[in-house]
Design a protein around this motif. Structure first.
Motif, mmCIF file in Angstrom:
data_model
loop_
_atom_site.group_PDB
_atom_site.id
_atom_site.type_symbol
_atom_site.label_atom_id
_atom_site.label_comp_id
_atom_site.label_asym_id
_atom_site.label_seq_id
_atom_site.Cartn_x
_atom_site.Cartn_y
_atom_site.Cartn_z
ATOM 1 N N LEU A 69 0.853 -1.186 0.000
ATOM 2 C CA LEU A 69 0.000 0.000 0.000
ATOM 3 C C LEU A 69 0.892 1.240 0.000
ATOM 4 C CD1 LEU A 69 -2.913 -0.789 2.448
ATOM 5 C CD2 LEU A 69 -3.088 -0.058 0.069
ATOM 6 N N GLU A 71 1.805 3.713 -4.946
ATOM 7 C CA GLU A 71 1.118 3.921 -6.214
ATOM 8 C C GLU A 71 2.007 4.564 -7.278
ATOM 9 O OE1 GLU A 71 -2.763 5.560 -5.982
ATOM 10 O OE2 GLU A 71 -3.096 5.126 -8.082
ATOM 11 N N VAL A 125 4.053 2.029 -8.817
ATOM 12 C CA VAL A 125 3.261 1.127 -9.654
ATOM 13 C C VAL A 125 2.968 1.783 -11.001
ATOM 14 C CG1 VAL A 125 1.111 -0.159 -9.859
ATOM 15 C CG2 VAL A 125 2.238 0.005 -7.648
ATOM 16 N N ILE A 135 3.881 0.386 -14.642
ATOM 17 C CA ILE A 135 2.921 0.136 -15.729
ATOM 18 C C ILE A 135 3.397 0.817 -17.001
ATOM 19 C CG2 ILE A 135 0.586 0.642 -16.522
ATOM 20 C CD1 ILE A 135 -0.267 0.290 -13.565
ATOM 21 N N ALA A 144 4.712 -3.149 -17.193
ATOM 22 C CA ALA A 144 4.109 -4.162 -16.328
ATOM 23 C C ALA A 144 2.668 -4.392 -16.771
ATOM 24 C CB ALA A 144 4.144 -3.703 -14.878
ATOM 25 N N ARG A 145 2.234 -5.657 -16.736
ATOM 26 C CA ARG A 145 0.901 -5.967 -17.240
ATOM 27 C C ARG A 145 -0.194 -5.750 -16.203
ATOM 28 N NH1 ARG A 145 0.787 -9.128 -21.839
ATOM 29 N NH2 ARG A 145 2.551 -8.540 -23.131
ATOM 30 N N ASP A 146 0.180 -5.862 -14.936
ATOM 31 C CA ASP A 146 -0.816 -5.686 -13.880
ATOM 32 C C ASP A 146 -0.066 -5.567 -12.563
ATOM 33 O OD1 ASP A 146 -3.208 -5.506 -12.478
ATOM 34 O OD2 ASP A 146 -4.180 -7.045 -13.695
ATOM 35 N N PHE A 147 -0.796 -5.432 -11.468
ATOM 36 C CA PHE A 147 -0.126 -5.398 -10.166
ATOM 37 C C PHE A 147 -1.025 -6.031 -9.118
ATOM 38 C CE2 PHE A 147 -2.653 -2.035 -8.234
ATOM 39 C CZ PHE A 147 -3.174 -1.374 -9.335
ATOM 40 N N VAL A 160 -1.519 -6.114 -4.743
ATOM 41 C CA VAL A 160 -1.149 -5.312 -3.582
ATOM 42 C C VAL A 160 -1.097 -6.201 -2.348
ATOM 43 C CG1 VAL A 160 -1.788 -3.313 -2.196
ATOM 44 C CG2 VAL A 160 -2.228 -3.300 -4.638
ATOM 45 N N GLN A 203 -7.187 -13.214 -5.616
ATOM 46 C CA GLN A 203 -6.813 -12.074 -6.456
ATOM 47 C C GLN A 203 -5.547 -12.362 -7.237
ATOM 48 O OE1 GLN A 203 -6.589 -8.479 -4.189
ATOM 49 N NE2 GLN A 203 -8.784 -8.078 -4.407
ATOM 50 N N VAL A 248 -5.484 -12.391 -11.345
ATOM 51 C CA VAL A 248 -4.595 -11.549 -12.130
ATOM 52 C C VAL A 248 -3.694 -12.419 -13.003
ATOM 53 C CG1 VAL A 248 -2.623 -9.981 -11.986
ATOM 54 C CG2 VAL A 248 -4.644 -9.572 -10.578
ATOM 55 N N ARG A 266 -5.614 -13.829 -15.878
ATOM 56 C CA ARG A 266 -5.993 -12.808 -16.853
ATOM 57 C C ARG A 266 -4.786 -12.414 -17.712
ATOM 58 N NH1 ARG A 266 -7.118 -7.784 -18.039
ATOM 59 N NH2 ARG A 266 -5.502 -7.002 -16.666
#
Lengths: 615, 121
Positions: B84, B87, B90, B94, B98-101, B103, B110, B114, B117
């Motif tokens: 946390l 951001e 992150v 991206i 990066a394709r996703d993240f 947390v 989750q 991810v 996906r």
């Protein structure tokens, strides 16, 4: 050699060629053996090929070459076989996509698959050929409240959208997200061939995404108009016109020296002569500058035949489409604003006007200083009584108003935001953009929209537009020591009457103009200025509001002149009835008033709903 | 055969936890790395289908490692693991590809969502 400066030119010109290609194909669909049409189509493809190759746009050149080859074959065969129509149109669409890539400075998309798919195989696999035209989708994504890094998540959503199409706009923008601006929801417009439902599912599968709304915007890239800014950014000017400018500049310089020396010597006759000359030269300059800004209506109607054809396919209707007066020229700014409304009205005509088969005509003609653009269909027409009842039910009219309004006034009600006479919205007409947008666009140009229709007798939308927007003729009017300007295009006539000519009808003062009884309104009262007793002749400005003549009582007419219209910025743009301002010779700033907007704000029944929108 | 994951994190605890999550869901662990330098090398060696990449690590940060991997292998599928309040990092990741993240603290479902996906499964 630096080719980048030719890029714009290439894009503009190729778009024109594509436009022509689309129209030629559609014309050939009706008349497949038209030799001249086939030849012309061949030449269009050939031109694009040549230009693209010189620019080094390989894929564009390859595709154009392929289309040229196809056309060459048809040239030899003497006719265009029916399956070729779809093939060629798909080719035109693909070329358009390539132009989009080049415009956005992306690498060109691949064309090999299209080129290798010959005519025969395409016929067999018509479904594979019919790649869906990219549609403009509006996407709204809301994140869950517990999303840990909303800006990062939103950025990913944008990237995801970018993977499935061309991201046109977003709020917040990518830049803002990168700067870490918090965003719990996101709105974007994306041009994509992806099915809206599928796109929604893809987005919903993402972490932290709570809600997704995907709406199809009104137009598709293939069938709709170019985006507002496309193709109109550059103009080509004939060299003789440029020569005129140089000559005029020379003459202006001479006038300046003449005036300077005459003023020094205090030779007032010479000064007056010089001013006369200057007036003529400025008039000349104005005329020629306007010409540069003028473009034929064709630049926005060019794609309508294709639009109608594609819509006919989709709806299974049989529609003959006619265009007339496309050579009429209008200011570029007007054409840009007109593009979307035209598409919308034609869609409406296909969708709600024509039932099974019929005819749609888009025509234009000059009438004095105005251009009339008309979209007419011979379809089912609109029923004023039905609209009246619906408006009553929706609370847009009081029962008294419903009774008092004339049919042609009732028809104007379809221009209220959200009002639609269709009980169900079909895919064709789209949602959200309705006649309200058309009307707003036309009025923003200082034009008017007239709707004529009767059940079974078709519908006609008549747009009355000025030729140009920047410089207009105005009538100056005085009222309690203030000067206001009315665009001449809004003035039906002016007259001065004697007190005894005023009659009363109930509480309303009226005058008789020929057969018509025209209600009188006091401009002073409308503007909340103190009233004054009238003696002698009373000046009246007759204008038309929603097709009905109204007389405005003013203090005095103060002359007519040309005015350069300046648009107003916030908060001045919020003043009811004011559309712009101009500066007089003595430096005074005068507001330009649109009587219709002014009176709309004041009362008139259809405005009830509008109030809420413009508090 | 399951999809192969390279797990990059300087904390053994986190690596073990991710290993368990992925193994349970049918993924195969291609390898693991404890810093950015190792991550780049191991990616070259094992060419995994997916990388989970911690951001703050010794020797070379996750973002630097990501940049190098993506430069060499533009199709690399890298998912960032952030805490946390990271951001800005992150967002930077991206932009770097990066394709996703995900947390921390991770929720098992989750992570798998991810991963599935991103790998298109």
């Amino acid at each position: 050699m630096d080719m980048s400066k030719y890029r714009e030119m290439f894009l503009t010109e190729t778009r024109e060629h594509l436009n022509k290609m689309g129209r030629l194909v559609i014309a050939l669909e009706k008349d497949p053996t038209d030799r001249e049409g086939i030849d012309a189509l061949f030449r269009e493809a050939h031109s694009i090929k040549g230009m693209a190759a010189s620019m080094g746009y390989e894929h564009t050149a390859e595709l154009a070459h392929h289309l040229e080859d196809l056309m060459d074959g048809f040239r030899k065969g003497g006719s265009l076989p029916p399956p070729a129509v779809d093939r060629l149109l798909a080719g035109v669409d693909l070329l358009e996509g390539l132009l989009g890539d080049l415009e956005a400075k992306r690498p060109e998309r691949k064309v090999a698959a299209f080129v290798s798919g010959g005519l025969k195989s395409e016929v067999e696999e018509e479904s594979s050929l019919a790649t869906p035209a990219p549609a403009l989708l509006r996407v709204r994504v809301e994140l869950t409240a517990e999303a840990a890094a909303p800006a990062a998540r939103s950025l990913l959503v944008l990237k995801e959208l970018g993977r499935h199409g061309e991201l046109l706009t977003s709020t917040p923008s990518e830049g803002r997200l990168v700067r870490g601006e918090p965003a719990s929801s996101l709105e974007a417009e994306v041009q994509t061939t992806q099915d809206p439902g599928q796109l929604r599912a893809l987005l919903l599968a993402m972490t932290d995404v709570a809600r997704v709304v995907v709406d199809e915007a009104v137009e598709t890239a293939a069938a709709g108009q170019p985006r507002r800014d496309e193709g109109v950014r550059t103009v080509r000017v004939r060299t003789e016109l440029l020569d005129r400018f140089i000559n005029l500049t020379g003459e202006l310089i001479t006038s300046r020296y003449m005036l300077q020396s005459a003023a020094r010597a205090e030779q007032w006759t010479q000064v007056r002569a010089g001013l006369g000359q200057l007036t003529r030269q400025i008039g000349d300059l104005h005329h020629h500058v306007l010409q540069v800004r003028m473009m034929p209506l064709e630049s926005v109607t060019g794609r309508l035949p294709r639009l109608v054809r594609d819509l006919c396919r989709k709806t299974g209707k049989e529609i003959r489409f006619h265009l007339a007066g496309e050579e009429i020229e209008l200011d570029r700014a007007i054409l840009e604003t007109l593009a979307d409304p035209l598409v919308h009205m034609v869609r409406n005509a296909v969708d709600h006007g024509i039932e099974k088969r019929g005819e749609i005509t888009v025509s234009a003609r000059r009438e004095k200083d105005m251009v009339l653009v008309e979209v007419a269909d011979d379809g089912r027409g609109m029923d004023a009584d039905l609209i009246r009842r619906k408006a009553l039910k929706k609370g847009l009219l009081s029962p008294g108003q419903a009774k008092a309004l004339l049919d042609r006034e009732v028809l104007q009600l379809i221009c209220l935001p959200g009002f639609s006479t269709a009980t169900e919205l079909t895919e064709t007409s789209g949602r959200g953009v309705g006649m309200d947008v058309v009307k707003a666009a036309v009025e923003s140009l200082g034009g008017t929209l007239e709707i004529r229709s009767a059940p079974g007798a078709g519908s006609r939308m008549v747009l009355k537009l000025p030729l140009s927007v920047a410089i207009i003729q105005i009538l100056l009017v005085e009222c309690d020591g203030r000067t206001l300007a009315f665009p001449i295009t809004r003035v039906v006539r002016t007259l001065e009457i004697a007190q005894r000519e005023i009659q009363s009808s109930g509480r309303q003062m009226v005058i008789r103009l020929g057969e018509e009884v025209v209600p009188l309104l006091s401009l002073r009262r409308i503007l909340h200025l103190p009233s004054r007793p009238y003696a002698g002749s009373i000046p009246i400005l007759v204008t038309e509001v929603r097709g009905r003549k109204v007389g405005l009582v003013v203090d005095r007419f103060a002359g007519q002149r040309e005015a350069f219209v300046k648009t107003l910025v916030f908060p001045l743009d919020r003043i009811a009835g004011v559309t712009g301002a101009t500066v007089l010779g003595d430096g005074r700033i005068v507001f330009i008033v649109d009587p219709q907007l002014l009176l709309d704000e004041r009362s008139a029944p259809p405005v009830a709903a509008r109030r809420g929108e413009n508090p | 055969m399951g999809l192969r994951v390279l797990i990059v994190d300087d904390a053994l605890f986190m690596r073990n936890m991710l290993k368990e999550i992925f193994t349970k869901a049918g993924f195969e662990i291609a390898d693991e790395a404890a810093n950015g330098v190792e991550a780049v090398e191991k990616y070259r060696d094992c060419q995994p289908d997916l990388v989970t990449m911690d951001i703050v690590m010794p020797l070379k940060s996750g973002i630097e490692a990501l940049q190098e991997i993506v430069r060499e292998h533009p199709r690399a599928r890298v998912v960032m693991c952030s805490a946390l309040g990271q951001e800005t990092l992150v967002v930077e990741a991206i932009q770097a590809g990066a394709r996703d993240f995900i947390v921390k603290p991770f929720k098992e479902h989750q992570v798998i969502e991810v991963a599935r996906r991103v790998t298109g499964g």
